[in-house]
Scaffold this motif. Structure first.
Motif, mmCIF file in Angstrom:
data_model
loop_
_atom_site.group_PDB
_atom_site.id
_atom_site.type_symbol
_atom_site.label_atom_id
_atom_site.label_comp_id
_atom_site.label_asym_id
_atom_site.label_seq_id
_atom_site.Cartn_x
_atom_site.Cartn_y
_atom_site.Cartn_z
ATOM 1 N N UNK A 73 22.925 46.562 65.527
ATOM 2 C CA UNK A 73 23.314 45.382 66.299
ATOM 3 C C UNK A 73 22.665 44.095 65.803
ATOM 4 N N UNK A 74 21.662 44.224 64.954
ATOM 5 C CA UNK A 74 20.900 43.045 64.553
ATOM 6 C C UNK A 74 19.973 42.562 65.648
ATOM 7 N N UNK A 75 19.615 43.450 66.570
ATOM 8 C CA UNK A 75 18.725 43.085 67.676
ATOM 9 C C UNK A 75 17.293 42.946 67.180
ATOM 10 N N UNK A 76 16.502 42.076 67.800
ATOM 11 C CA UNK A 76 15.085 42.012 67.440
ATOM 12 C C UNK A 76 14.370 43.280 67.875
ATOM 13 N N UNK A 77 13.664 43.893 66.940
ATOM 14 C CA UNK A 77 12.891 45.102 67.221
ATOM 15 C C UNK A 77 11.443 44.807 66.832
ATOM 16 N N UNK A 83 11.328 51.095 62.623
ATOM 17 C CA UNK A 83 12.269 50.199 61.955
ATOM 18 C C UNK A 83 11.643 48.862 61.614
ATOM 19 N N UNK A 84 10.673 48.424 62.424
ATOM 20 C CA UNK A 84 10.099 47.093 62.244
ATOM 21 C C UNK A 84 8.952 47.057 61.240
ATOM 22 N N UNK A 115 15.292 41.950 72.866
ATOM 23 C CA UNK A 115 16.383 41.170 73.461
ATOM 24 C C UNK A 115 17.681 41.896 73.183
ATOM 25 N N UNK A 116 18.366 42.323 74.231
ATOM 26 C CA UNK A 116 19.568 43.137 74.064
ATOM 27 C C UNK A 116 20.766 42.255 73.734
ATOM 28 N N UNK A 117 21.473 42.522 72.628
ATOM 29 C CA UNK A 117 22.672 41.748 72.293
ATOM 30 C C UNK A 117 23.762 41.924 73.346
ATOM 31 N N UNK A 118 24.649 40.949 73.477
ATOM 32 C CA UNK A 118 25.655 41.001 74.547
ATOM 33 C C UNK A 118 26.649 42.136 74.415
ATOM 34 N N UNK A 119 26.852 42.687 73.203
ATOM 35 C CA UNK A 119 27.832 43.770 73.053
ATOM 36 C C UNK A 119 27.308 45.115 73.550
#
Length: 251
Positions: free
Chosen positions: A118-122, A72-73, A166-170
């Motif tokens: 989630x829009x998490x950094x990958x 994905x990155x 970094x895992x998003x809070x949801x």
């Protein structure tokens, strides 16, 4: 419970993206073996070959996603037209899956698809070479139904160039390894992803090591070291998750 005892008759769907027939077919056979599903209840869709057909999500028991050579990155200019199509199709599907909280379990590539949603950094911060690592369940992981029967720490096969950094809070963190902070996560109540490969045995990962020897997972002179690395410890526990997933969600 045997396959004939599973409730309902709605199939599970396996979304696959491997272009090479041998690892692709072996992946399907491994999912069949470890889920216990007969072929008529595990519909394989090879996205690298054909566009994603219309899926009536009301008529499936759940969705499984296999691993992938796609990252994905990767910068857009390095992504093939097929990869861009697959990512767009997966993004639309995952949006619907998460909105419905539909049973979903993505192995390795599933972390990238859910992380993108989630829009998490990958990125490569927590990349792991092809090897066996020790995954430790969090408190939430030990309490999660999908991890039923798993020990608090277990060995698992990994091999990935990217991961969620970094895992998003949801999202709920269910498992980590010393070299990768997000090894297993859950969204809602029924949407899961693992960075490790619950569908693999040692023969399966050896097939992939040879099939993807020129994909940059290890240096050309590291083949023997990589083959030794996946034999450093027996891997027997992660595949239980696949059977648990099927038994929990078959309908």
């Amino acid at each position: 419970m045997t396959t004939t005892d599973l409730p309902g008759d709605r199939p599970f769907v396996l979304l696959a993206t491997r272009a090479e027939d041998r690892p692709a077919d072996e992946e399907y056979e491994l999912f069949l073996r470890f889920t216990g599903l007969p072929p008529e209840r595990l519909r394989r869709i090879r996205l690298e070959r054909d566009p994603l057909p219309a899926l009536d999500l009301d008529e499936v028991s759940g969705i499984l996603v296999g691993g992938s050579p796609f990252n994905a990155s990767d910068p857009p200019e390095r992504k093939s037209a097929v990869q861009r199509r697959v990512e767009a199709e997966m993004a639309a599907l995952v949006d619907d899956v998460v909105a419905r909280d539909l049973p979903f379990l993505g192995a390795c590539y599933g972390v990238g698809t859910l992380g993108t949603h989630l829009g998490a950094p990958i990125d490569g911060t927590f990349a792991e070479p092809i090897s066996v690592v020790d995954v430790t369940l969090t408190e939430a992981g030990r309490a999660d139904p999908l991890a039923a029967g798993l020990p608090p720490t277990f060995s698992a096969f990994v091999g990935h160039k990217e991961a969620i950094s970094a895992l998003p809070p949801e999202a709920v963190l269910l498992g980590s390894s010393p070299t990768c902070s997000v090894q297993m996560l859950r969204l809602g109540s029924h949407v899961y992803a693992t960075q490790f490969h619950p569908e693999l045995d040692v023969d399966g990962i050896v097939t992939r090591i040879h099939a993807y020897a020129e994909y940059g997972y290890f240096a050309p002179d590291e083949l023997d070291l990589t083959l030794a690395a996946v034999r450093r410890a027996p891997v027997t526990e992660p595949s239980r998750m696949l059977r648990t997933f099927v038994e929990r969600y078959a309908r």
